[in-house]
Design an enzyme around this catalytic site. Structure first.
Site: not given
Ligand code: NI
Length: 174
Positions: A46, A51, A95-96, A137-138, A141
């Site tokens: 995701g 991000q 998380c990226l 989660h997304e 963000h």
């Molecule tokens: Ni994340």
């Protein structure tokens, strides 16, 4: 197709609420394509627009994990959770934007999400399992919230310190 640079926590852009997308056009579709490419390349399941430094309510995901299964790339514009289950689920999340750090986070096990697709059509779907965790989660963000915000302050500060150090090392490596 470009792979976009992913912002690493701490970054003020990861703490801001993103603005609703007003216009679904070729620029947005291109951004969604590039975000999917960036997500698959990372690799991740995701990615939210903040991000990659774009403060708009757009996220992409693909939680298909089975070997040999067809991918299911999804792009959600202006997504919102319309229903959550009382039952919860604990997943080890990463998380990226917080590389190499993982923690168990409890969230509703199922959610219903409404969004607009890249053709401007209203969509909604009930997500369960990893998909439910990922979409929550997304969407977090898009509200400037990271999974580490669910952790106790001490654990969160420890991870943040590691990220500050990592960013310093990355900057030095140029
Ligand atoms: Ni994340």
């Amino acid at each position: 197709m470009a792979v976009l640079p992913i912002l690493i926590h701490p970054d003020p852009r990861l703490k801001k609420a993103a603005a609703p997308v007003a216009d679904i056009g070729s620029d947005l579709r291109r951004l969604a394509d590039e975000m999917l490419q960036t997500m698959y390349d990372a690799p991740g399941i995701g990615l939210a627009a903040p991000q990659v430094g774009v403060l708009q309510r757009l996220l992409v995901m693909d939680c298909v994990k089975e070997e040999g299964a067809a991918p299911r790339p999804m792009a959600l514009v202006n997504p919102r959770v319309t229903w959550t289950s009382d039952e919860t689920n604990v997943y080890e999340e990463g998380c990226l934007s917080i590389p190499e750090q993982y923690a168990e986070i409890e969230r509703p096990a199922e959610v219903e999400v409404a969004w607009t697709d890249l053709d401007g059509q209203a969509q909604s779907e009930r997500f369960a399992g990893l998909w439910a965790t990922c979409v929550q989660h997304e969407i977090d963000h898009l509200d400037g919230k990271l999974f580490i915000d669910y952790l106790k302050p001490l654990k969160r500060q420890m991870i943040t310190r590691k990220m500050v150090k990592l960013k310093r090392e990355l900057a030095r490596a140029g």
